[in-house]
Motif scaffolding. Structure first.
Motif, PDB file in Angstrom:
ATOM      1  N   ASP A  16      52.537  33.562  46.917  1.00 41.76           N
ATOM      2  CA  ASP A  16      52.828  34.316  45.694  1.00 41.76           C
ATOM      3  C   ASP A  16      52.250  33.616  44.470  1.00 41.76           C
ATOM      4  OD1 ASP A  16      54.148  36.208  47.190  1.00 41.76           O
ATOM      5  OD2 ASP A  16      56.168  35.458  46.716  1.00 41.76           O
ATOM      6  N   LYS A  17      52.377  32.300  44.455  1.00 40.39           N
ATOM      7  CA  LYS A  17      51.844  31.518  43.341  1.00 40.39           C
ATOM      8  C   LYS A  17      50.319  31.660  43.279  1.00 40.39           C
ATOM      9  CE  LYS A  17      52.803  27.056  41.256  1.00 40.39           C
ATOM     10  NZ  LYS A  17      53.352  25.726  41.456  1.00 40.39           N
ATOM     11  N   ALA A  18      49.667  31.606  44.424  1.00 40.61           N
ATOM     12  CA  ALA A  18      48.209  31.775  44.481  1.00 40.61           C
ATOM     13  C   ALA A  18      47.821  33.180  44.028  1.00 40.61           C
ATOM     14  CB  ALA A  18      47.701  31.500  45.897  1.00 40.61           C
ATOM     15  N   ALA A  24      46.020  36.111  37.059  1.00 40.30           N
ATOM     16  CA  ALA A  24      45.788  35.527  35.735  1.00 40.30           C
ATOM     17  C   ALA A  24      44.290  35.357  35.464  1.00 40.30           C
ATOM     18  CB  ALA A  24      46.510  34.189  35.614  1.00 40.30           C
ATOM     19  N   ILE A  25      43.561  34.903  36.471  1.00 39.33           N
ATOM     20  CA  ILE A  25      42.117  34.706  36.293  1.00 39.33           C
ATOM     21  C   ILE A  25      41.415  36.058  36.151  1.00 39.33           C
ATOM     22  CG2 ILE A  25      40.008  33.839  37.397  1.00 39.33           C
ATOM     23  CD1 ILE A  25      41.705  31.566  38.553  1.00 39.33           C
ATOM     24  N   GLN A  26      41.878  37.073  36.890  1.00 40.19           N
ATOM     25  CA  GLN A  26      41.290  38.407  36.761  1.00 40.19           C
ATOM     26  C   GLN A  26      41.518  38.949  35.347  1.00 40.19           C
ATOM     27  OE1 GLN A  26      43.224  40.401  40.040  1.00 40.19           O
ATOM     28  NE2 GLN A  26      41.452  40.132  41.380  1.00 40.19           N
ATOM     29  N   HIS A  27      42.695  38.688  34.790  1.00 37.77           N
ATOM     30  CA  HIS A  27      42.999  39.109  33.426  1.00 37.77           C
ATOM     31  C   HIS A  27      42.065  38.390  32.439  1.00 37.77           C
ATOM     32  CE1 HIS A  27      45.257  40.458  29.968  1.00 37.77           C
ATOM     33  NE2 HIS A  27      45.371  39.210  29.563  1.00 37.77           N
ATOM     34  N   SER A 100      31.657  30.965  34.748  1.00 39.59           N
ATOM     35  CA  SER A 100      32.665  29.951  35.060  1.00 39.59           C
ATOM     36  C   SER A 100      33.955  30.602  35.571  1.00 39.59           C
ATOM     37  CB  SER A 100      32.940  29.116  33.809  1.00 39.59           C
ATOM     38  OG  SER A 100      34.069  28.311  33.996  1.00 39.59           O
ATOM     39  N   ILE A 101      34.369  31.662  34.913  1.00 44.99           N
ATOM     40  CA  ILE A 101      35.598  32.353  35.321  1.00 44.99           C
ATOM     41  C   ILE A 101      35.417  32.971  36.708  1.00 44.99           C
ATOM     42  CG2 ILE A 101      37.123  34.306  34.807  1.00 44.99           C
ATOM     43  CD1 ILE A 101      36.609  33.739  31.822  1.00 44.99           C
ATOM     44  N   LYS A 102      34.247  33.525  36.972  1.00 48.43           N
ATOM     45  CA  LYS A 102      33.988  34.121  38.293  1.00 48.43           C
ATOM     46  C   LYS A 102      34.068  33.062  39.391  1.00 48.43           C
ATOM     47  CE  LYS A 102      31.174  38.010  36.736  1.00 48.43           C
ATOM     48  NZ  LYS A 102      29.822  38.577  36.655  1.00 48.43           N
TER      49      LYS A 102
END
Length: 152
Positions: A16-18, A24-27, A100-102
């Motif tokens: 769940d944490k992952a 969060a990263i997708q946002h 970087s985000i990707k």
């Protein structure tokens, strides 16, 4: 012999944490994409303004413009070029940020899959242990029933 296999809630918590991390990263990726689109739109507007002023200066005869008016327009066009360069720099930085985000999203997705796999494996092990225990009880009951039957 202890055949108890217990469900470890840590795997589901970690999964769940992952999952939350991936979300969060997708946002963050979505926000960066919106910023890039906004910057590209700004670049187009500044370019259009620059082109419009350049066309305006070229269409008017230099003699009809006063010296101060011509200087003001050239100075404004120069400021537009500086602004356009700044927007292009921001676009470049945002594109690097997107890359970087990707990369972080790919890594987070790997981690999520790993944690989900471990959670699934734990659930499967618990289910197998329960089924084995249930089968053992059924076998014991079958043997007892067989032994209780009158012998011919």
């Amino acid at each position: 012999m202890n055949d108890n296999v217990v469900a470890r809630p840590c795997w589901t918590v970690l999964a769940d944490k992952a999952e939350d991390q991936v979300t969060a990263i997708q946002h963050e990726l979505g926000q960066a994409r919106k910023r890039l689109e906004s910057l590209q739109s700004s670049e187009q507007r500044v370019q259009a303004m620059y082109d419009e002023y350049r066309e305006k200066i070229n269409s008017q005869s230099n003699a009809s413009l006063g010296m101060s008016e011509a200087m003001n327009q050239r100075q404004f066009m120069s400021q537009l070029l500086v602004l356009m360069q700044r927007v292009k720099t921001d676009i470049h930085h945002t594109e690097n940020l997107l890359l970087s985000i990707k990369e972080r999203l790919i890594e987070a997705e790997r981690e999520r899959i790993k944690m989900q796999t471990l959670a699934d494996q734990n659930a499967t092990a618990v289910l197998k242990a329960l089924n084995k225990r249930e089968q053992k009880k059924m076998d014991e009951m079958g043997v007892m029933q067989f032994n209780l039957q009158p012998q011919h």
